[in-house]
Write a protein that holds these residues in place. Structure first.
Motif, PDB file in Angstrom:
ATOM      1  N   GLY A 154       0.805  -1.383   0.290  1.00  0.00           N
ATOM      2  CA  GLY A 154       0.119   0.023   0.103  1.00  0.00           C
ATOM      3  C   GLY A 154       0.642   0.852   0.161  1.00  0.00           C
ATOM      4  N   GLY A 155       0.173   3.154   0.168  1.00  0.00           N
ATOM      5  CA  GLY A 155       0.835   3.674   0.009  1.00  0.00           C
ATOM      6  C   GLY A 155       0.519   4.554   0.904  1.00  0.00           C
ATOM      7  N   GLN A 195      -5.269  -0.154  12.703  1.00  0.00           N
ATOM      8  CA  GLN A 195      -4.903  -0.565  11.799  1.00  0.00           C
ATOM      9  C   GLN A 195      -4.048  -1.901  11.461  1.00  0.00           C
ATOM     10  OE1 GLN A 195      -1.977   1.997   9.715  1.00  0.00           O
ATOM     11  NE2 GLN A 195      -1.944   1.206   7.769  1.00  0.00           N
ATOM     12  N   THR A 196      -4.207  -2.713  10.703  1.00  0.00           N
ATOM     13  CA  THR A 196      -3.244  -4.437  10.904  1.00  0.00           C
ATOM     14  C   THR A 196      -2.372  -4.345  10.883  1.00  0.00           C
ATOM     15  OG1 THR A 196      -4.258  -5.119   8.730  1.00  0.00           O
ATOM     16  CG2 THR A 196      -5.531  -5.235  10.833  1.00  0.00           C
ATOM     17  N   ASP A 197      -0.892  -4.675  10.981  1.00  0.00           N
ATOM     18  CA  ASP A 197       0.189  -5.668  10.230  1.00  0.00           C
ATOM     19  C   ASP A 197      -0.278  -5.348   8.760  1.00  0.00           C
ATOM     20  OD1 ASP A 197       0.659  -5.349  13.357  1.00  0.00           O
ATOM     21  OD2 ASP A 197       0.931  -8.127  13.086  1.00  0.00           O
ATOM     22  N   ARG A 198      -1.323  -5.951   8.406  1.00  0.00           N
ATOM     23  CA  ARG A 198      -1.148  -5.601   6.845  1.00  0.00           C
ATOM     24  C   ARG A 198      -1.065  -4.014   6.316  1.00  0.00           C
ATOM     25  NH1 ARG A 198      -3.049  -9.651   3.798  1.00  0.00           N
ATOM     26  NH2 ARG A 198      -4.626  -8.866   3.360  1.00  0.00           N
ATOM     27  N   GLY A 199      -1.603  -3.587   7.600  1.00  0.00           N
ATOM     28  CA  GLY A 199      -1.662  -1.458   7.002  1.00  0.00           C
ATOM     29  C   GLY A 199      -2.946  -1.471   6.708  1.00  0.00           C
ATOM     30  N   GLU A 200      -4.287  -2.428   7.151  1.00  0.00           N
ATOM     31  CA  GLU A 200      -5.348  -2.798   6.485  1.00  0.00           C
ATOM     32  C   GLU A 200      -5.670  -1.103   8.028  1.00  0.00           C
ATOM     33  OE1 GLU A 200      -5.915  -6.019   6.263  1.00  0.00           O
ATOM     34  OE2 GLU A 200      -6.631  -6.504   4.350  1.00  0.00           O
ATOM     35  N   LEU A 201      -6.768  -0.460   7.305  1.00  0.00           N
ATOM     36  CA  LEU A 201      -7.944   0.392   8.545  1.00  0.00           C
ATOM     37  C   LEU A 201      -8.935  -0.512   9.068  1.00  0.00           C
ATOM     38  CD1 LEU A 201      -7.723   3.972   8.185  1.00  0.00           C
ATOM     39  CD2 LEU A 201      -6.297   2.258   9.584  1.00  0.00           C
ATOM     40  N   ALA A 216     -15.956  -3.163   8.700  1.00  0.00           N
ATOM     41  CA  ALA A 216     -14.930  -2.702   7.360  1.00  0.00           C
ATOM     42  C   ALA A 216     -14.047  -2.510   7.363  1.00  0.00           C
ATOM     43  CB  ALA A 216     -15.380  -1.902   6.685  1.00  0.00           C
ATOM     44  N   VAL A 217     -12.919  -2.445   6.277  1.00  0.00           N
ATOM     45  CA  VAL A 217     -11.735  -2.705   5.925  1.00  0.00           C
ATOM     46  C   VAL A 217     -11.241  -2.090   4.437  1.00  0.00           C
ATOM     47  CG1 VAL A 217     -11.748  -5.205   4.861  1.00  0.00           C
ATOM     48  CG2 VAL A 217      -9.632  -3.885   5.949  1.00  0.00           C
ATOM     49  N   THR A 218      -9.731  -1.238   4.751  1.00  0.00           N
ATOM     50  CA  THR A 218      -9.744  -0.173   3.842  1.00  0.00           C
ATOM     51  C   THR A 218      -8.621  -1.074   2.969  1.00  0.00           C
ATOM     52  OG1 THR A 218      -8.284   0.520   5.305  1.00  0.00           O
ATOM     53  CG2 THR A 218     -10.133   1.885   5.148  1.00  0.00           C
ATOM     54  N   GLU A 219      -8.205  -0.523   1.803  1.00  0.00           N
ATOM     55  CA  GLU A 219      -7.528  -0.595   1.015  1.00  0.00           C
ATOM     56  C   GLU A 219      -5.551  -0.629   1.760  1.00  0.00           C
ATOM     57  OE1 GLU A 219      -8.429   0.038  -3.271  1.00  0.00           O
ATOM     58  OE2 GLU A 219      -6.461   1.237  -1.801  1.00  0.00           O
ATOM     59  N   PRO A 220      -4.807  -1.508   2.278  1.00  0.00           N
ATOM     60  CA  PRO A 220      -4.196  -0.885   2.716  1.00  0.00           C
ATOM     61  C   PRO A 220      -2.953  -0.224   2.564  1.00  0.00           C
ATOM     62  CG  PRO A 220      -2.718  -2.826   0.915  1.00  0.00           C
ATOM     63  CD  PRO A 220      -4.339  -2.573   1.044  1.00  0.00           C
ATOM     64  N   VAL A 261     -12.006   2.273   0.800  1.00  0.00           N
ATOM     65  CA  VAL A 261     -13.110   1.382   1.557  1.00  0.00           C
ATOM     66  C   VAL A 261     -12.653  -0.358   0.836  1.00  0.00           C
ATOM     67  CG1 VAL A 261     -15.245  -0.519   2.729  1.00  0.00           C
ATOM     68  CG2 VAL A 261     -14.488   2.506   2.848  1.00  0.00           C
ATOM     69  N   LEU A 262     -12.448  -1.078   1.104  1.00  0.00           N
ATOM     70  CA  LEU A 262     -11.833  -2.903   0.113  1.00  0.00           C
ATOM     71  C   LEU A 262     -13.460  -3.013   0.403  1.00  0.00           C
ATOM     72  CD1 LEU A 262      -9.928  -3.163  -1.997  1.00  0.00           C
ATOM     73  CD2 LEU A 262      -8.761  -4.289  -0.107  1.00  0.00           C
ATOM     74  N   ARG A 263     -14.008  -3.975   1.371  1.00  0.00           N
ATOM     75  CA  ARG A 263     -14.656  -4.851   1.952  1.00  0.00           C
ATOM     76  C   ARG A 263     -15.372  -3.985   3.010  1.00  0.00           C
ATOM     77  NH1 ARG A 263     -10.760  -8.503   2.433  1.00  0.00           N
ATOM     78  NH2 ARG A 263     -10.665  -8.168   4.699  1.00  0.00           N
TER      79      ARG A 263
END
Lengths: 203, 939, 394, 92
Positions: free
Chosen positions: B156-157, C264-270, C240-244, C310-312
């Motif tokens: 991600g950015g 924020q997860t370790d993957r970077g998503e909110l 909901a989760v966002t893009e990382p 928001v991704l999902r």
């Protein structure tokens, strides 16, 4: 002694019937106008009562009485009467006599609400940004009335075209007047909305 | 070891003019990529412009930092996600190039070409799926440290704390028919619906209508122009391009995201569609084989898009693995533009693709016959995925069509949703258009309530070979770096249902949300478990169809703010604003203690306009009051007011206030400011649903009156100067009475003799338009009396001095009326009132908490509100609910809830302060700390 | 991993629901009490309900002493869970902030802090400046619509990998002899003379002297099969989760007034959540308005992240009780026990609830830790007072 | 955004309404014992399927009414007002 609208008067300011009003000239096109000084009377009566008969207007519809008063069926057994500033609608007296069969209530709500007019060909496009009701002619033609949320404020909305130009009156709780006025302006900025001054005998 | 990227042997370059190209060669744009100047044309995507200039790598993969290039050349291309300015995760294979864009790769450190993270490739399988769960377990305290390291690899950015919010918008729409997808079938559906008289919205994800026709041959382009012209000319169709239907929610609430509009970044259109036509087309799926993520390996539609839409030559020497017409067409396109097509491998005639080889980019392809072909482009065409999200959201479950080797809609759609085009089946253009038109007409008829039935021609999915994985293992999920091997291993571990597998391996969880990956995940799982794809099933597609910005979801900030009529005065007199729900109120005007003293000594005025105010009229109002209040109301005289408390049916205090009788059948009720709306609903609820025969009309008058409390020993004198028609003398207007009269020339004002502050005071309700005027008159006419404004803080101090509780502060969600010390008020002998049974039982039990006045022994110590009252053993026995220093009596004062057994005057309790100190405080006889007899306010 | 078994005729204990509560109860029955003839049955897959749909936030900063003690036990168990189960559940105690936007919520924060401290739980009210230090993206200026005037800071709170917890318990239970039966739907609960005798499933009948209802979303329907009425209303809770994006938010942030929580997860998503849907429903289809409200409130707090996407979105079901507190323990049907009514707090309570329920099964006595959460309290008018601070509180 | 059929205003977005839950009936307060009263306060049927519930059109006509709603599908049958004045309607 001076009465004020909740909406800050912009441009040059004058007095009408004891109210401080904006005297900015009309430019035509898409515009927003603060008409809060108009007299507003809320009538409650049974839907089958004598008062209902006199008012002659079902829920969801508006009409004009001979004296120019706008009568709007705003709820089941509920009507909003709008007449010029400083006047008292004659209809309110006609029904105010009381009805022994059903409770009839007439309350002056002039000071309880804001009243603004949004007019212009693009007024529908402005309103549909902040109001979820179908504004097409088929569903809400001229003379249609509904109460719904506009920019998250409960408003009576009256489609009241002005000489063939699409126009809406918005009536809602006074305290939110400035907020709603600004919200409509913001929604209308894409269409170059303007502000026009107070108009007499408009209703 | 550091992987290096060699320059391609030959520059990939811009082709000559292509018939369907979207670029405007007369308009050059310049932009930067990782700080380096580049140029492109208007109409280019970021990726097409970069490819035309020879760039091939646009990102690094999430886990192994493998170089990534174009795969699908669509919005959902996992390898083409970049940072543009302060915008993260921009889809560079979709986003149109703009002049001056600053494009950066998001992964790759220190650079895309020399990436340290790529060292992860060395450990390869070591961090395969599920790796994290099985390592870093001990020592546990080190996990946060490991975590920090792993976070650095996050994809991600970047977001920046300084980014402006930007302009976003929303609108509502009420189309008869909304068509999701502007390919041939979608355009035909829109035309069919509009011709039938429907208002239509046609939504297309790309920047222009046409779908696959756009990158087709001359015949396709002719058909495209005809359809597009017809759509454009039709007044009944509103076209939204670069827009996407992100979801279909219950009752056909359809979300459409419009991107990159002239004045707003994005707009969310919320459409209540009478019918929805889903024409979302097909997505080409990748093939799983070793090396399938090497730059230079792409889908047939990607190659066709690059060549035909952007005039970009994707390679010099190509191998095409073609299981269908799209592969053949790609081969033809490539050949036409001078790419040397070395081999077209057709699985139908036994051709097999084994693996792709290369370091950092494609160099060779190994085929089933053992031959190795040197090439820099490998195009695969192995089949399609129907993106069924929208029909799934309408209740349909996908069904696997084995003949067509893809999931298709299951056929369980509500009347309000129809589907057409590739998602339904395959066919020549005429068949797609005919199906689209008929479907559109049918959608219009349903929307318009017409009964006539429409014959929709058949559109069946065409047979297609089932090709998912070659004999080698490769990437299944590009953005998550999940290999087919990982899936097999996970299935062996027992994560053998598709949902568990997805969660364990994170396959399908990345930016394209399974659009490219789900089918291969399912197929690999099926293979690993020996089940059929049908038995294995698929995962549930979840909205949104395409990611949607927080800004667009939020839209314009519409947070209503309410102001009192006197707000302009407060603003210009230094009031410190405080947010109280939707209202903005003055907390103080600089010195709350001075405001208190002025009220106690002279006179002050406070703006209490947000107070709830209900106008109650009709013959049955007293019945209503008797029911909603805990005390009795039958004998209230005209001109009198009374205090009342309301309880819920569980006996918990929900509101309090005073109600006055203005005329025989006319009452006026005040409520707390925060409870105004809830009380209105509460009252209407009882009237409408339990007592419909009672004749009462309730009107909220919160905003109709400006409300001002005039408090202090000189309040009578001040008000008297402005009121000509009401005798304010204590003899004729005593405590707890109400009068209506004229104030400063304003008729129709209500005046109440009540006092929250404990002082002689008048609460006046002035027609709101005159509120500011009357306020200013009070200030000017009372100058010699020392009148001053006071704010909420001074009022809080004075009400605490007087021992008046605040609902929701000195009570909480379980405080019943007797706990609030209202034994004196609650009339259990009334026949009925809301909450009565609970209060009867509370009275019988006599237990629970009790609200009491408290004074700390240290007169200057003000225990913070919420300080706990504790027993010697540390058990909680109550808490301080309100506390202030009283300027009037010069000591700290409190209200608190304590256990009933402690609620005895003279009991010394222990208060534990937030800083840990324990201090004594004494339970007082009264709630009031000042003038408990009320001589001042009755004066 | 866990194995698949044929259903046996009878078990010592049947647990309905293979979420964290059911799986952990089975594990503690076997591990702490040597009771391993236990079947965990679920109509879906392991962790497919609320346990796999929540936002995986752990904390113990509740309002009532009994609530604080209980959730603190859960956090303690979570702290050592990875080692106990030999499975990394990735508990990251990043700190948990509950924002206050007005005096009254600040007062409630202080109330919680004081009660927490008295139970030995680390919680403190902090200032906007301290909030800004912890969350640099937060707009703590006072010209926002709902200014942030303070927060309850709870350093031990954090996030965990929910699936890992479910799988960890399932694996560990399996190793101790517990049988996990997925795709096994309970269709009836059999009782004889006021005591439970077994359950009927789509795969056959099972006899058992003790049946536990460890379901969420379906708790009242499952209990009704045994004739037990529960004061529960089921509402969807959406997330909901966002893009990382690269890490920028370390702490877990909750705003009760704005009905939103985010980490924020370790993957970077909110990962976002909000309050439950405004009306009762068993629908997990999700709504657009949820994401709209969520976004507008998140941007009130952090206006600079408007470009994140928001991704999902997804939904789970929550069983809400009148006092926002769970129902644990015995019912009027002997042998039929409930561990239900978790509202939005179920996941974080899993280990402690399971440990106590296992003890109840093994000893026949209700552990003190859960005594306040009995079913009888509603009929007897002893509601737990978490309602005193009933805002969102994840 | 589901739509709720207001008997006065027609179908409107659910955000215009306040939800008041399952319809219940209030026991007579004098004769009631605690168990029954608390059953009225707290116990709900909470069905997965059709249920009858009370809604209030807060942003519209400000009337309470009852609807049948399916809690699995959110399908709604037309609303019915409480205590309307015309004698042909039954109040509940």
């Amino acid at each position: 002694m001076v009465a004020r609208s909740p909406i800050r008067a912009r441009g040059p300011v004058g007095r009408e019937h004891g109210w401080e009003v904006s005297t900015t000239a009309r430019k035509g096109g898409l515009e927003l106008c603060d008409l809060t000084p108009y007299s507003k009377v809320l009538v409650r009566a049974g839907v089958l009562s004598k008062a209902a008969e006199v008012l002659g207007c079902a829920l969801g519809l508006a009409r004009r009485a001979p004296d120019g008063t706008l009568v709007a069926g705003t709820g089941p057994g509920e009507w909003l009467l709008v007449s010029g500033a400083g006047t008292w609608p004659a209809l309110a007296d006609e029904i105010g006599g009381g009805d022994p069969t059903a409770l009839t209530t007439v309350v002056d709500v002039t000071h309880g609400g804001f009243l603004i007019r949004l007019s212009g060909a693009d007024s529908r496009r402005v309103l549909e940004k902040i109001c979820a009701i179908d504004l097409s002619d088929g569903v809400t033609p001229d003379g249609a009335v509904f109460r719904s949320s506009v920019a998250r404020i409960v408003c009576d909305v009256i489609r009241d075209d002005d000489g063939g130009v699409r126009s809406y009156l918005l009536h809602g709780d006074r305290s939110a007047g400035q907020y709603l006025f600004d919200a409509v302006l913001d929604a209308g900025s894409e269409f170059s909305i303007g502000i026009s001054g107070y108009r007499e005998k408009e209703a | 070891m550091i992987s290096s990227r060699r320059r391609p042997t030959a520059m990939i370059s811009r082709l000559g003019r292509q018939e369907g190209e979207l670029i405007d060669r007369s308009r050059r744009l310049s932009f930067t990529f990782n700080g380096v100047e580049h140029r492109g044309f208007d109409g280019d995507t970021i990726v097409s412009a970069l490819m035309a200039e020879g760039e091939r790598i646009f990102s690094r993969s999430f886990k192994y930092h493998r170089p990534r290039s174009v795969l699908s050349a669509t919005f959902h291309d996992p390898g083409c996600i970049v940072q543009v300015g302060d915008e993260p995760n921009v889809r560079a294979a979709h986003r149109r190039l703009r002049d001056g864009m600053a494009v950066e790769a998001q992964t790759g450190w220190p650079s895309l070409r020399y990436d340290v993270g790529a060292a992860n490739q060395l450990v390869g399988r070591f961090i395969g799926a599920g790796f994290y769960y099985k390592t870093f377990i001990k020592p546990q305290r080190l996990w946060p440290t490991y975590e920090k390291v792993l976070q650095r690899f996050a994809a991600g950015g970047r977001v920046q704390a300084s980014s402006p919010h930007g302009t976003y918008d929303k609108r509502y729409a009420h189309p008869d028919v909304l068509v999701a997808g502007g390919g041939p079938a979608g355009m035909a559906a829109a035309l069919g619906a509009a011709d039938a008289g429907a208002n239509v919205i046609l939504v297309e994800e790309e920047y222009e209508l046409g779908g696959h026709l756009r990158f087709g041959g001359s015949e396709d382009l002719v058909a495209l122009r005809e359809l597009r012209d017809e759509v454009g000319a039709h007044a009944g169709i509103e076209v939204m391009t670069n827009s996407v239907v992100t979801g279909r929610y219950d009752d056909n609430w359809v979300a459409v995201l419009q991107r990159e509009l002239p004045q707003v970044a994005e707009r969310l259109v919320k459409a209540r569609a009478k019918t929805l036509v889903v024409a979302s087309g097909l997505i080409e799926r990748p093939y799983v084989f070793e090396g399938n993520d090497l730059p230079g390996v792409m889908l047939s539609t990607a190659a066709r898009r690059l060549v035909n839409l952007y005039a970009v030559k994707p390679g010099q020497q190509a191998v095409v693995f073609a299981a269908n017409e799209s592969g053949q067409a790609a081969a033809a396109d490539l050949d036409r533009v001078g790419v040397e097509v070395l081999k077209v491998v057709d699985p139908a005639s036994g051709g097999e693709l084994v693996r792709a080889l290369g370091r950092g980019q494609l160099e060779q392809v190994e085929l089933g016959d053992g031959s190795i072909v040197d090439c820099d482009l490998l195009v695969t065409a192995v089949g399609w995925t129907a993106p069924t999200l929208l029909v799934n959201m309408a209740g349909d479950r996908p069904r696997y069509d084995e003949r067509a080797a893809r999931f298709v809609p299951g056929g369980a759609l509500p009347d309000t949703v129809l589907a057409t085009g590739g998602i339904v089946g395959d066919g020549p253009l005429q068949a797609l258009v005919a199906h689209g038109r008929a479907t559109g007409t049918a959608a219009a008829h349903r929307a318009l309530g017409r009964a006539d039935s429409i014959d929709i021609p058949e559109l069946e999915p065409a047979p297609h070979p089932a090709l998912f994985r070659a004999r080698t293992h490769g990437i299944v999920d590009y953005s998550e770096d999940v290999y087919s091997k990982d899936l097999v291993a996970a299935a062996r571990e027992g994560y053998d249902s598709v949902e568990l597998l997805k969660r364990y391996t994170t396959a399908t969880m990345g930016p394209s949300q399974g659009k490219l990956e789900t089918i291969n995940t399912v197929a690999v799982l099926a293979e690993a478990t020996g089940r059929s794809i049908e038995e294995t099933g698929t995962t549930v597609w979840r909205p949104p169809y395409a990611p949607i910005s927080l800004g667009a979801l939020a839209g314009r900030i519409l947070e209503p703010v309410r102001y009192s009529p006197m707000q302009p005065w407060h603003d210009s007199h230094g009031a410190k604003p405080i947010v109280a729900g939707q209202w903005i109120r003055p907390e103080h005007y600089g010195d709350a203690a001075a405001e208190v003293r002025n009220v106690r000594e002279n006179v002050g005025i406070i703006d209490v306009s947000p107070l709830g105010k209900l106008d109650l009229r009709g013959p049955d109002v007293s019945k209503l009051l008797n029911f909603v209040y805990v005390n009795k109301w039958s004998k209230l005289d005209v001109g009198s007011v009374r205090y009342g408390v309301m309880c819920g049916e569980d006996g918990v205090v929900i509101d309090d206030g005073v109600t006055g009788r203005l005329a025989a059948d006319h009452y006026f009720m005040s409520t707390t400011s925060s409870g105004a709306q809830a009380v209105h609903e509460w009252v209407e609820n009882w009237l409408q649903t339990s007592f419909p025969s009672w004749q009462v009309h309730v009107t909220s008058m919160v905003s109709a009156y400006a409300s001002i409390n005039i408090a202090g020993p000189r309040s009578r004198e001040l008000l008297g100067r402005l009121v000509p028609d009401v005798d304010l003398s204590p003899e004729s207007f005593s405590y707890m009475q109400v009068r209506t009269g004229t104030i400063a020339g304003v008729p129709g004002c209500h005046m109440w003799r009540i006092g929250f502050t404990g002082e002689l005071s008048f609460e006046i309700h002035v027609p709101a338009g005159y509120g500011l005027y009357v306020w200013e008159r009070l200030m000017s006419d009372g100058k010699d009396l020392g009148v001053g404004p006071f704010g909420l803080e001074a009022q809080r101090v004075m009400r605490l001095e007087k021992g008046h509780f605040i609902v929701g502060q000195d009570t909480d969600g379980v405080t019943q009326a007797l706990s609030a010390g209202l034994d004196w008020l609650v009339k259990l002998d009334k026949e009925d009132f809301a909450g009565k049974p609970e209060l009867v039982w509370q009275h019988e039990r006599g237990d629970g908490m009790r609200l009491v006045g408290l004074q700390p022994s240290d007169t200057h110590l003000v225990p913070a509100e919420a300080s706990q009252i504790v027993s010697p053993s540390g058990a909680i026995e109550g808490r301080i609910t309100s506390s202030r220093f009283s300027p009037t009596i010069g000591r700290s004062i409190c209200l608190g809830l304590v256990s009933a057994r402690l609620a005895v005057a003279g009991t010394v309790v222990t208060v534990k302060l937030p800083d840990g100190r324990h201090v004594p405080a004494t339970v007082m006889e009264h709630h009031a700390h000042f003038d408990p007899e009320g001589s001042r306010l009755r004066g | 991993m866990w194995r698949n078994f044929e259903l046996e005729k009878s078990y010592d204990v049947v647990i309905i629901g293979a979420g964290v509560h059911g799986l952990a109860t089975a594990y503690y029955l076997a591990a702490n009490h040597g009771i391993s003839k236990v079947a965990v049955v679920d109509k879906g897959y392991v962790g497919g309900g609320g346990s796999g749909r929540n936002t995986a936030i752990l904390r113990s900063n509740y309002l009532t002493p009994e609530g604080v003690r209980f959730y603190d036990r859960s956090v303690q168990l979570y702290r050592t869970l990875a080692a106990d189960l030999n499975f990394n559940v990735m508990f990251a105690p990043r700190g948990h902030l509950t924002l206050a936007h007005n005096d009254s919520s600040l007062r409630t924060m202080r109330w919680r802090a004081e009660v927490n401290k008295l139970q030995g739980v680390d919680s403190e009210v902090i200032t906007p400046e301290e909030i800004k230090r912890l969350v640099p993206f937060m707009d703590v200026s006072d010209d926002t619509r709902y200014p942030i005037i303070g927060a309850l800071y709870h350093p031990p709170g954090g996030i965990i990998r929910h699936d890992a917890v479910n799988w960890g318990y399932a694996r560990a239970g399996d190793r101790l002899g517990v049988q996990i039966h997925q795709n096994t739907e309970v269709t009836g609960i059999r009782t004889e003379k006021g005591r439970v005798s077994g359950v009927s499933t789509n795969r056959g009948e099972i006899g058992a002297p003790i049946v536990l209802n460890c379901t969420a979303g379906w708790a009242s329907l499952v209990s009704a099969m045994a004739g037990v009425k529960l004061p529960i209303i089921t509402h969807p809770l959406q997330a909901a989760v966002t893009e990382p994006v690269k890490m920028f938010l370390d702490a877990v942030v909750v705003s009760g007034s704005l009905h939103v929580y985010v980490s924020q997860t370790d993957r970077g998503e909110l990962v976002f959540g909000a309050s439950t849907d405004p009306y009762a429903s068993y629908s997990m289809r999700g709504s657009l308005e949820f994401t709209e409200e969520l976004a507008s409130h998140v941007l009130e707090l952090m206006p600079s992240i408007a470009k994140m996407r928001v991704l999902r979105q997804w939904a789970g079901l929550c069983d809400i009780t009148p006092d926002f507190s769970p129902i644990m323990g015995i019912t009027e049907v002997e042998g039929f026990l409930v561990d239900v009514g978790w509202g939005t707090y179920g996941f974080k309570a899993g280990p402690a609830a399971a440990e106590a329920m296992a003890e109840l099964v093994a000893t026949g006595r209700t552990p003190q830790l859960i005594a306040a959460f009995d079913l009888a309290r509603f009929a007897e008018g002893r509601l737990a007072s978490e309602r005193g601070a009933a805002a969102v509180g994840h | 955004m589901i739509r709720i059929p207001c008997p006065n205003c027609g179908p409107r977005n659910s955000s215009e309404f306040s939800y008041f839950g399952e319809l219940g009936s209030r026991p007579a307060p004098d004769a009631v014992d605690p168990a029954h009263w608390r059953h009225y306060l707290y116990d709900k049927k909470n069905p997965a399927g059709w249920t009858t519930e009370k809604w209030y059109h807060a942003s519209g006509c400000r009337k309470f009414f009852a609807i049948e709603r399916n809690t699995l599908t959110n399908d709604v049958k037309s609303g019915r007002p409480f205590g309307v004045e015309s004698s042909s309607e039954e109040s509940s």
